[in-house]
Design a protein around this motif. Structure first.
Motif, short mmCIF file in Angstrom:
data_model
loop_
_atom_site.label_atom_id
_atom_site.label_comp_id
_atom_site.label_asym_id
_atom_site.label_seq_id
_atom_site.Cartn_x
_atom_site.Cartn_y
_atom_site.Cartn_z
N TYR A 1 -49.96 -76.94 86.10
CA TYR A 1 -48.48 -76.53 86.39
C TYR A 1 -48.87 -75.35 87.54
O TYR A 1 -49.22 -74.63 87.00
CB TYR A 1 -47.84 -75.99 85.18
CG TYR A 1 -46.44 -75.52 85.49
CD1 TYR A 1 -45.73 -76.40 86.26
CD2 TYR A 1 -46.00 -74.42 85.04
CE1 TYR A 1 -44.29 -75.70 86.55
CE2 TYR A 1 -44.77 -73.71 85.54
CZ TYR A 1 -43.88 -74.54 86.28
OH TYR A 1 -42.71 -74.01 86.54
N THR A 2 -48.19 -75.61 88.50
CA THR A 2 -48.78 -74.77 89.81
C THR A 2 -47.85 -74.39 90.50
O THR A 2 -47.35 -74.80 91.61
CB THR A 2 -49.83 -75.51 90.81
OG1 THR A 2 -50.86 -76.14 89.73
CG2 THR A 2 -50.23 -74.38 91.64
N PRO A 3 -46.53 -73.50 89.87
CA PRO A 3 -45.44 -73.23 90.78
C PRO A 3 -45.79 -72.15 91.78
O PRO A 3 -46.56 -71.36 91.41
CB PRO A 3 -44.33 -72.67 89.56
CG PRO A 3 -45.40 -72.14 88.53
CD PRO A 3 -46.55 -73.18 88.65
N SER A 4 -44.89 -72.22 92.94
CA SER A 4 -45.60 -71.35 93.99
C SER A 4 -44.26 -70.77 94.82
O SER A 4 -43.01 -71.49 94.56
CB SER A 4 -46.46 -72.07 95.03
OG SER A 4 -45.83 -73.18 95.60
N ARG A 5 -44.27 -69.68 95.21
CA ARG A 5 -43.24 -68.93 95.90
C ARG A 5 -43.68 -68.11 97.16
O ARG A 5 -44.62 -67.40 97.00
CB ARG A 5 -42.20 -68.27 94.97
CG ARG A 5 -41.68 -68.97 94.05
CD ARG A 5 -40.30 -69.65 94.48
NE ARG A 5 -39.67 -70.75 93.70
CZ ARG A 5 -40.19 -71.91 93.26
NH1 ARG A 5 -41.25 -72.48 93.72
NH2 ARG A 5 -39.36 -72.40 92.32
N PHE A 6 -43.04 -68.29 98.34
CA PHE A 6 -43.10 -67.13 99.35
C PHE A 6 -42.39 -66.08 98.69
O PHE A 6 -41.22 -66.03 98.53
CB PHE A 6 -42.47 -67.76 100.66
CG PHE A 6 -43.16 -68.92 101.23
CD1 PHE A 6 -44.46 -68.50 102.07
CD2 PHE A 6 -43.12 -70.03 101.51
CE1 PHE A 6 -45.37 -69.22 102.25
CE2 PHE A 6 -43.52 -71.07 102.35
CZ PHE A 6 -44.96 -70.56 102.60
#
Length: 731
Positions: A588-593
């Motif tokens: 699980y690799t959620p990402s955000r700027f």
């Protein structure tokens, strides 16, 4: 041997996983036998199988040579230095070399997160370490052939053994040819001319490196690797290795149009890409009772020429793009480290390197108006040559101490200090003729000093200290928990597609702070479990988008203020019975700027991307594999295997301008089946890859100059259903 030197554990398969139980970081490992069982021949074949691993392509080209690896969302910009380091027997491979093929390795290890003290050059996202089997006393003579439904013929020959007293050698050579899975309906056209510039050989003037070979429709790959090993004593060893690889193919062009959902390119042009890479390395080591000294001297060269039909629509004629690239890397590493089991262990090293890179992006776009004639493109008739030459000199020193505070509690701390000098020479040469939009020609002469041959020059130096530390506690001989911190660094660089002289200015280095906490446990003789959670914050992340400069839409690389990826990985190896094994993993690799604002230029409003996910970063990946072995006799067996992987959706694009829309990449799954016979002297397998015949889109490429905007989106696709067999004989 301690956990502070994971790359030195020379084991394979299940034993390798047992050894990694005491390595305080997440590592995915595959033995050579596993890779053959999975039909994995290059790193990108592991997408969906390896937790947190994906790929990204450049906005300038969708080709294999413009592809890089993304680990846990780090490394999504494929134009500059790769964030993931690739090594073969400790030798660093430049970006153009990264996926040349595994050439029958002993094992492949994929380290997640920054690697500051274990490899010659710093790697921000992680490292793919390919380890080959050195030649020794045991004589090996092996041949392998295969055929599949794409008319792909593969062949490989491997010879290894003793040459003379204390001298051993090996050579492995392979060749393949294939019709490929993409049908290209275009034609090779000679000479290729721009109707707006009659009687002018623009290729000879501004794209002299380009070699437009006639299209054959056949992909061919071939190469060899040699290894000469001299071991005069048990303590002293020398290895001289060399390799050469050539690839003539990659005829997919820009890929099928997204609207067709097919494996056909219907452009009017058809050209084949050519790439070649080669190199040599000298590896030496001397082991004393308490210390080991080692050195690696290496040299690598790569070249690629990737022409394609820029639009991929036969109604729009003579639209060629070609990217010609050269890379060279020279490196010297010295390393000293402690030997044996002690309470305090250590290692230290020094690396010096020189890199050179040259790129000429040439395009000649003759017809970009909409086929119905209702929309006219500013760029119809443009010819352009964008040239960038980079030189990088770097030095780094690194060291690490590992101390057993108690028999169960271990502390490791390390640091790398690096210094780099990077210089760039950039030049943009273009002319847009009078067309249905322009009443008079527009060119770069006024911006570049009135000459098509006056480059802009720039130079920048960077230095950085990168600490790392781990704390590991052994719950039992086969279980451990750990906490790891490491800073990552990706080199600063320069634009690959400058438009005006001021574009020849530095792109700042990208840095990360990564925290990882995990547990690894052999629950019993049958079950091995690994769980890791991580948090990575990126600073000055290198991102690419489109901007408008002097009225020209172009690609630009900038630095986002901050980004973050927080997630976890889980892995289960279950030896259910002596005959039946199951491996499963999920990530699980959620990402955000956290801070990313694009300024498109030319008075356009800023585009706020803060809060958006990172491109080329699926939130979820999952894989499950089952293998059942049926003994036939003491030396013969049948193995039945099924492997299923699922990858969540992601995207590419920024919405910075209408020429760079957000392009959705749908989730995909793939089921592979295999039956394998293994005997004492030979083995054979029958396999089906993607047996459910899914249409798998890995990435997308936007030909943003063409009108109407958004109608020429191309898919970078994985192969459809494919069946084949191979036979291996030891003689």
């Amino acid at each position: 041997m301690t956990a502070s030197r994971p790359e030195e554990i020379h084991v394979s398969g299940q034993n390798r996983r047992h050894q990694l139980l005491h390595v305080a970081q997440s590592v995915s490992t595959y033995s050579g036998a596993e890779l053959r069982q999975l039909n994995v021949t290059k790193t990108t074949d592991l997408l969906g199988m390896t937790p947190g691993l994906y790929m990204t392509t450049s906005k300038l080209s969708p080709s294999q040579e413009s592809t890089q690896l993304v680990i846990r969302g780090v490394g999504t910009n494929a134009q500059l230095e790769p964030a993931t380091g690739i090594y073969v027997d400790g030798v660093y491979m430049p970006a153009l070399d990264f996926d040349v093929g595994f050439m029958d390795p002993e094992r492949v290890d994929i380290y997640k997160g920054p690697q500051n003290t274990q490899f010659a050059r710093n790697a921000e996202a992680g490292v793919v370490s390919i380890v080959t089997t050195p030649p020794g006393e045991h004589t090996v003579r092996r041949a392998r052939v295969g055929l599949d439904s794409f008319a792909t013929l593969t062949s490989q020959l491997y010879l290894s053994g003793r040459i003379a007293r204390n001298l051993y050698g090996s050579i492995i050579a392979d060749y393949s040819r294939s019709d490929g899975y993409i049908k290209n309906n275009g034609k090779s056209k000679f000479p290729l001319t721009d109707p707006y510039f009659p009687n002018q050989d623009l290729l000879a003037l501004y794209g002299s490196h380009i070699k437009l070979n006639r299209y054959t429709g056949i992909e061919q790959k071939g190469g060899f690797r040699t290894d000469l090993r001299y071991k005069p004593t048990q303590r002293l060893e020398f290895r001289l290795v060399g390799d050469y690889h050539r690839d003539n193919g990659n005829q997919n062009g820009a890929g099928p149009l997204d609207s067709c959902h097919c494996y056909t390119v219907n452009g009017d042009l058809a050209y084949q890409a050519n790439s070649v890479n080669y190199g040599a390395a000298f590896i030496a080591s001397y082991t004393l009772p308490y210390v080991k000294l080692s050195t690696i001297t290496s040299w690598r060269e790569s070249r690629s020429d990737v022409p394609l039909d820029f639009v991929g629509d036969s109604r729009l004629q003579n639209n060629l793009q070609d990217i010609y690239s050269e890379q060279q890397s020279k490196m010297q590493e010295f390393r000293i480290e402690s030997v044996g089991q002690r309470r305090l262990t250590w290692n230290a090293g020094f690396t010096a390197y020189k890199d050179r890179e040259y790129t000429n992006r040439f395009y000649m776009l003759s017809d970009l108006d909409s086929p119905d004639g209702t929309q006219h493109s500013l760029y119809s008739g443009i010819w352009n040559s964008q040239i960038v030459s980079l030189r990088r000199t770097g030095y780094s020193g690194y060291g690490e101490l590992a101390y057993a505070i108690t028999p169960r509690l271990h502390l490791t701390a390390g640091i790398r200090y690096l210094w780099e000098d990077t210089s760039a020479s950039g030049l943009e040469r273009y002319v847009i003729p009078a067309n249905n939009v322009l009443s008079a020609p527009l060119s770069s002469l006024s911006s570049w000093g009135g000459s098509f041959n006056t480059p802009a020059l720039s130079e920048r130096r960077w230095n950085r200290a990168l600490p790392s530390a781990t704390l590991r506690y052994d719950l039992a001989p086969s279980s451990s928990v750990y906490l790891r911190y490491a800073q990552g660094y990706k080199s600063g660089s320069y634009q690959k597609a400058p438009v005006i002289p001021s574009d020849v200015s530095p792109v700042l280095p990208e840095t990360t702070d990564t925290y990882e906490m995990g547990i690894k446990s052999q629950l019993n003789k049958k079950i091995l479990v690994e769980l890791a959670g991580f948090d990575t914050e990126l600073h000055n992340q290198q991102v690419d988008s489109t901007v408008v400069r002097n009225g020209i839409t172009s690609n630009a690389i900038t630095n986002a203020g901050a980004s973050r990826i927080t997630g976890f990985e889980a892995n289960l190896d279950w030896h259910i019975t002596p005959r039946f094994d199951v491996d499963a993993n999920a990530a699980y690799t959620p990402s955000r700027f956290l801070d990313y604002v694009i300024h498109p230029g030319s008075g356009r409003a800023a585009v706020v991307r803060t809060g958006s996910a990172l491109p080329s970063t699926p939130d979820w990946t999952a894989n499950i594999r089952g293998a059942y072995t049926l003994p036939l006799s003491k030396t013969q067996s049948l193995m039945f295997q099924a492997n299923f992987r699922w990858v969540n959706s992601t995207y590419v694009g920024t919405n910075a301008t209408s020429a760079d829309p957000i392009l959705h990449i749908p989730s995909w799954n793939q089921l592979d089946l295999k039956v394998m016979y293994r005997g004492r002297r030979w083995s054979a397998s029958l396999y089906g890859n993607n047996v459910l015949n899914r249409y798998i889109v890995l990435s997308k490429f936007n030909t943003f100059f063409a009108l109407p905007s958004g109608n020429y989106i191309h898919d970078v696709v994985a192969p459809p259903a494919n069946v084949g067999f191979d036979v291996t004989a030891n003689f």
